[in-house]
Design a protein around this motif. Structure first.
Motif, PDB file in Angstrom:
ATOM      1  N   GLY A 180       7.998  -3.406 -40.555  1.00  0.00           N
ATOM      2  CA  GLY A 180       7.714  -3.761 -39.177  1.00  0.00           C
ATOM      3  C   GLY A 180       6.245  -3.661 -38.835  1.00  0.00           C
ATOM      4  N   GLY A 197       8.123  -4.823 -33.733  1.00  0.00           N
ATOM      5  CA  GLY A 197       9.094  -5.707 -34.363  1.00  0.00           C
ATOM      6  C   GLY A 197       9.452  -5.174 -35.737  1.00  0.00           C
ATOM      7  N   GLN A 198      10.749  -5.243 -36.107  1.00  0.00           N
ATOM      8  CA  GLN A 198      11.214  -4.771 -37.421  1.00  0.00           C
ATOM      9  C   GLN A 198      12.183  -5.785 -38.035  1.00  0.00           C
ATOM     10  N   TYR A 199      12.269  -5.729 -39.364  1.00  0.00           N
ATOM     11  CA  TYR A 199      13.163  -6.629 -40.093  1.00  0.00           C
ATOM     12  C   TYR A 199      13.786  -5.887 -41.263  1.00  0.00           C
ATOM     13  N   ASP A 201      16.685  -6.585 -44.546  1.00  0.00           N
ATOM     14  CA  ASP A 201      17.544  -7.477 -45.321  1.00  0.00           C
ATOM     15  C   ASP A 201      18.652  -6.642 -45.946  1.00  0.00           C
ATOM     16  N   ASP A 213      20.844 -10.151 -42.497  1.00  0.00           N
ATOM     17  CA  ASP A 213      19.682  -9.376 -42.069  1.00  0.00           C
ATOM     18  C   ASP A 213      19.881  -8.866 -40.652  1.00  0.00           C
ATOM     19  N   SER A 215      17.315  -8.100 -37.323  1.00  0.00           N
ATOM     20  CA  SER A 215      15.980  -8.236 -36.742  1.00  0.00           C
ATOM     21  C   SER A 215      15.944  -7.536 -35.390  1.00  0.00           C
ATOM     22  N   ARG A 216      14.775  -7.001 -35.069  1.00  0.00           N
ATOM     23  CA  ARG A 216      14.639  -6.294 -33.799  1.00  0.00           C
ATOM     24  C   ARG A 216      13.223  -6.472 -33.261  1.00  0.00           C
ATOM     25  N   LYS A 239      19.286  -8.675 -33.395  1.00  0.00           N
ATOM     26  CA  LYS A 239      20.069  -9.781 -33.935  1.00  0.00           C
ATOM     27  C   LYS A 239      20.656  -9.348 -35.277  1.00  0.00           C
TER      28      LYS A 239
END
Length: 268
Positions: A180, A197-199, A201, A213, A215-216, A239
């Motif tokens: 992120g 923001g972070q991601y 997988d 995944d 997402s935020r 999401k």
């Protein structure tokens, strides 16, 4: 008389200049934000399989009706000028019930009025992130993040039609590395603006048969009444795009959680 007052005037000016200097983007060693989020959800449930050599696909939009207010916690521990640890926890728990107002018949089968189905879902997300400030000035701090995120999704279904009933439940959880970024702006000692923001997988971690995944992204504005106490307001968005493969096909869930948030800040 003017010359006698000159040293005092200069001293007062220097003092005033010292207090006028902008505060560091984040001087606090430990910060915790306790708040709540008004969550609005939307999603899509999909499925796909092959039967006798023919592909079959299904897709249906769904939501859980009214908004739900849920707790939200995040914290920051700054152990050097550029190094931070961030943690957060978020939980969503919602149920929806549908009742038939009249009989519904299919060929020789009749589902009587008053029959109902109730679905319940619970989603929990927690993470611990290491944040390194690539840029660190008096008013701007920009950091890159890497850490571990834990997610748990629980679902229950309860249905009754006449004398027949059906109940089932499922629970899956796992963890994975997450990356992120964070941007903090602090124009003065009272105001702070934070964007993150972070991601994640699912293939990076321990989520079993799931692919997809998480997402935020969130943003908040904070006002400090004192160095140790303040209030904040902002917006949070999640999401989940997950697919699970089995012997009979693939089931997919595309779920979004979003809404305004607000709370209080304590710093030490």
């Amino acid at each position: 008389m003017t010359y006698k007052l000159l040293p005092l005037t200069l001293a007062l000016a220097a003092t005033g200049a010292t207090f006028a200097l902008p505060a560091h983007a984040e001087d606090d060693r430990f910060t915790v934000r306790l708040g709540a989020m008004s969550v609005d959800t939307s999603g899509e449930l999909s499925a796909g399989t092959n039967f006798r050599g023919q592909p079959y696909r299904f897709s249906q939009d769904f939501d859980f009706g009214s908004k739900e207010t849920v707790p939200r916690i995040e914290g920051l521990f700054r152990f050097s000028e550029r190094n931070r640890l961030l943690f957060n926890y978020w939980s969503y728990d919602k149920s929806k019930r549908a009742t038939l107002s009249e009989n519904i018949s299919f060929d020789d089968t009749t589902i009587p009025a008053g029959s109902f189905a109730q679905a319940k879902t619970k989603f929990q997300l927690a993470s611990v992130m290491y944040d390194y400030a690539v840029v660190e000035t008096d008013t701007v701090s920009w950091g890159l993040q890497i850490g571990v995120e834990y997610a748990k999704l629980e679902g229950k279904l309860n249905a009754e039609a006449g004398t027949s009933s059906y109940r089932t439940s499922s629970s899956d959880d796992g963890y994975a590395p997450v990356v992120g970024s964070r941007l903090t702006l602090s124009p003065n000692e009272h105001w702070r603006f934070v964007v993150q923001g972070q991601y994640l997988d699912a293939g990076w971690g321990d989520f079993g048969d799931y692919d997809g995944d998480i997402s935020r992204a969130n943003a908040l504005v904070e006002y400090r009444f004192t160095e140790s106490f303040g209030v904040f307001a902002g917006y949070d968005w999640f999401k989940i795009d997950a697919k699970r493969s089995g012997n009979d096909g693939v089931v997919g869930l595309d779920q979004r959680f979003k809404g305004p948030m607000a709370g209080v800040t304590f710093s030490f």
